[in-house]
Design a protein around this motif. Structure first.
Motif, PDB file in Angstrom:
ATOM      1  N   LEU A 145     -10.275   0.912  -3.419  1.00 29.92           N
ATOM      2  CA  LEU A 145     -10.877  -0.091  -2.544  1.00 29.92           C
ATOM      3  C   LEU A 145     -12.254  -0.453  -3.094  1.00 29.92           C
ATOM      4  O   LEU A 145     -13.088   0.437  -3.308  1.00 29.92           O
ATOM      5  CB  LEU A 145     -11.017   0.443  -1.122  1.00 29.92           C
ATOM      6  N   ALA A 155      -0.750   5.100   2.120  1.00 31.05           N
ATOM      7  CA  ALA A 155      -1.340   5.264   0.793  1.00 31.05           C
ATOM      8  C   ALA A 155      -1.335   6.732   0.385  1.00 31.05           C
ATOM      9  O   ALA A 155      -1.565   7.617   1.210  1.00 31.05           O
ATOM     10  CB  ALA A 155      -2.769   4.720   0.776  1.00 31.05           C
ATOM     11  N   ILE A 164      -5.815   2.426   5.716  1.00 27.62           N
ATOM     12  CA  ILE A 164      -5.087   2.521   4.453  1.00 27.62           C
ATOM     13  C   ILE A 164      -4.164   3.742   4.454  1.00 27.62           C
ATOM     14  O   ILE A 164      -2.994   3.680   4.034  1.00 27.62           O
ATOM     15  CB  ILE A 164      -6.077   2.597   3.278  1.00 27.62           C
ATOM     16  N   ILE A 176       0.811  -1.219   0.000  1.00 29.70           N
ATOM     17  CA  ILE A 176       0.000   0.000   0.000  1.00 29.70           C
ATOM     18  C   ILE A 176       0.843   1.267   0.000  1.00 29.70           C
ATOM     19  O   ILE A 176       0.475   2.274  -0.609  1.00 29.70           O
ATOM     20  CB  ILE A 176      -0.943  -0.006   1.233  1.00 29.70           C
ATOM     21  N   VAL A 230      -6.907   7.390  -1.703  1.00 25.30           N
ATOM     22  CA  VAL A 230      -7.869   6.310  -1.433  1.00 25.30           C
ATOM     23  C   VAL A 230      -9.143   6.601  -2.228  1.00 25.30           C
ATOM     24  O   VAL A 230      -9.759   7.658  -2.052  1.00 25.30           O
ATOM     25  CB  VAL A 230      -8.205   6.188   0.065  1.00 25.30           C
ATOM     26  N   VAL A 273     -12.607  10.476   1.511  1.00 22.78           N
ATOM     27  CA  VAL A 273     -11.804   9.764   0.514  1.00 22.78           C
ATOM     28  C   VAL A 273     -11.659  10.642  -0.723  1.00 22.78           C
ATOM     29  O   VAL A 273     -12.411  11.606  -0.914  1.00 22.78           O
ATOM     30  CB  VAL A 273     -12.437   8.411   0.148  1.00 22.78           C
ATOM     31  N   ARG A 293     -10.566   3.278   5.610  1.00 19.82           N
ATOM     32  CA  ARG A 293      -9.847   4.396   4.998  1.00 19.82           C
ATOM     33  C   ARG A 293      -8.721   4.873   5.912  1.00 19.82           C
ATOM     34  O   ARG A 293      -7.591   5.130   5.459  1.00 19.82           O
ATOM     35  CB  ARG A 293     -10.842   5.527   4.714  1.00 19.82           C
TER      36      ARG A 293
END
Length: 492
Positions: free
Chosen positions: A370, A393, A388, A363, A396, A437, A385
């Motif tokens: 996702l 990340a 991640i 990641i 996202v 996100v 979220r």
């Protein structure tokens, strides 16, 4: 409250339960096989995903008559014990696994199906998947006429309606009773010599017929036929009653014919991916949902990751169509079950992290898509979220393999009240901001219909499926809920 003993992890199953729609029941029955209850236990094990709160089996033996066992918890923890199975002899049996829909939230053993009734012509046991939308009105009427209810389940209404019928046989009494019932029902029932299966006229909930040697099987899904080595024969048709004896299968159609409205969410989430619905692999349908989603909502990214396990087939389809690499960026802990000491409040708050872990090496620094099956309240999506992003990340993006869930289901699915559904109070952009996100896209209702095999999409004038949780268009009016103040979607 903490669990009663250190190995009870029901708190963990329920920690995000309101963030998923839950199918409420699975039914299974066999006739004309030795040790029928053992086959039913195996079938219920395969249907465990349809209900993990409790299970029950009723059987009949010529010497011992009817016997039953009802237990809370998993099938594997209750119906694999020799001491239990020895009490369930005979060549015919039916079983049921459940979550609760109607009735109180606190589970009661009296609510665990199958229900049993003793009639003038003999006993009968009934297992019901679905929900009776006029159960409150029926219950009031039956109580006023002297019926004494033992449970809080809507399904018990069927037994009492049968008891008041003037028909001469149990199948005829069942027909009589089910004509009074509104809503959704797939019923598997038994007498001393008959196995009976019935679907409501719209065929909202599933039911299939199988054969094993000289015996016959009824099941909510085909995957449960596979576990006992039974051959899939066909689906029980909407509005059909099958009455099975040692001599074979008799088919009847006791209800006024109507156009089928099978639950489309069975394709999206409820059914196991190794089941067959309408001659079509559930896995292949879910993969095709991902394909449609990639066509409708493309985004530049480095990885496509499923939210396991229900998002996996759609993520595979999305990755294949988009050309973006598929990766197991989130790993599910499959062995949570019996490893924890009694959890503290801090551990309970970890919830999703105890189930899922991010594969940081994959990641970190990546733009991640996702893919999940649905967003209900959004609480789990927000936690994922966060996980991640904590893993490094860069971006996202959520892609959801169903349309926004904006309406509750009243046909046998545990749905939060409408005001708790994220899509009922927010636009897609507002949901994106709420989840925080980079992008959020749902498959369209037409795209979902194309994925399940309807090339022209949804027929607006006459939908091919029950999609009320997305559209707000209920094929059967939820009269009990309307009486309690629920407001239907305003006509456009």
């Amino acid at each position: 409250m903490p669990p009663a003993h250190p190995f009870d992890t029901s708190w963990l199953r329920d920690c995000d339960s309101e963030d998923k729609l839950r199918e409420e029941c699975g039914v299974f029955g066999v006739i004309n096989v030795a040790e029928a209850a053992s086959f039913v236990a195996l079938g219920l094990h395969a249907l465990q995903h349809r209900g993990q709160e409790a299970g029950g089996i009723v059987c009949h033996d010529a010497e011992q008559g009817f016997n039953s066992a009802r237990r809370f918890g998993y099938v594997r923890d209750n119906f694999t014990k020799q001491s239990v199975m020895e009490t369930l002899p005979g060549p015919i049996a039916v079983g049921h696994v459940r979550y609760s829909t109607t009735g109180g939230k606190a589970p009661q053993i009296r609510d665990v199906q199958p229900f049993f009734g003793e009639f003038a012509m003999g006993g009968a046991a009934i297992a019901h998947n679905g929900n009776i939308t006029n159960a409150d009105a029926l219950r009031r009427e039956l109580i006023e006429r002297g019926s004494i209810f033992q449970s809080s389940s809507d399904s018990e209404c069927i037994i009492h309606l049968m008891a008041r019928s003037l028909q001469r046989t149990i199948p005829d009494r069942m027909e009589d009773a089910l004509r009074r019932v509104e809503g959704a029902f797939s019923v598997v029932a038994m007498t001393r010599t008959k196995l009976i299966g019935v679907r409501d006229p719209l065929g909202v909930r599933p039911l299939v017929l199988g054969q094993i040697g000289e015996g016959w099987v009824l099941s909510s899904e085909t995957c449960a036929l596979d576990i006992i080595g039974a051959k899939y024969v066909r689906e029980v048709s909407p509005g059909e009653m099958v009455v099975i004896t040692a001599d074979g299968v008799e088919s009847r159609y006791p209800f006024r014919p109507q156009k089928s409205r099978f639950c489309i969410f069975e394709h999206v989430y409820f059914s196991r991916p190794d089941s067959i619905i309408g001659g079509r692999s559930v896995y292949e349908t879910r993969r095709q949902i991902g394909v449609e989603l990639a066509r409708e909502a493309p985004v530049e990214a480095d990885l496509v990751c499923p939210v396991p396990d229900s998002g996996t087939p759609a993520a595979i389809g999305f990755a294949h169509e988009s050309g973006i690499p598929y990766s197991m960026g989130i790993v599910r802990n499959q062995y949570m079950g019996r490893t924890f000491i009694e959890p503290t409040e801090q551990i309970r708050n970890m919830g999703v992290r105890l189930k899922l872990n991010v594969n940081r090496a994959l990641i970190e620094g990546k733009r991640v898509i996702l893919v999940d099956d649905s967003v209900v309240r959004g609480t789990t999506s927000r936690k994922i979220r966060e996980m991640i992003l904590e893993a490094g990340a860069a971006e996202v993006h959520f892609r959801i393999a169903s349309p926004p869930t904006a309406w509750p289901c009243f046909y046998g699915v545990d749905t939060p009240q409408r005001e708790k559904l994220l899509a009922a109070t927010m636009s897609e952009e507002e949901m994106r901001e709420h989840l925080n996100v980079d992008s959020l896209k749902f498959i369209s209702l037409d795209g979902l219909y194309r994925a399940v095999g309807e090339a022209e999409g949804r027929n607006v004038a006459c939908p091919q499926y029950c999609d009320a949780c997305f559209s707000g268009e209920y094929p059967v009016e939820p009269s009990d809920q309307i009486e309690k103040g629920f407001e239907l979607k305003a006509a456009e």
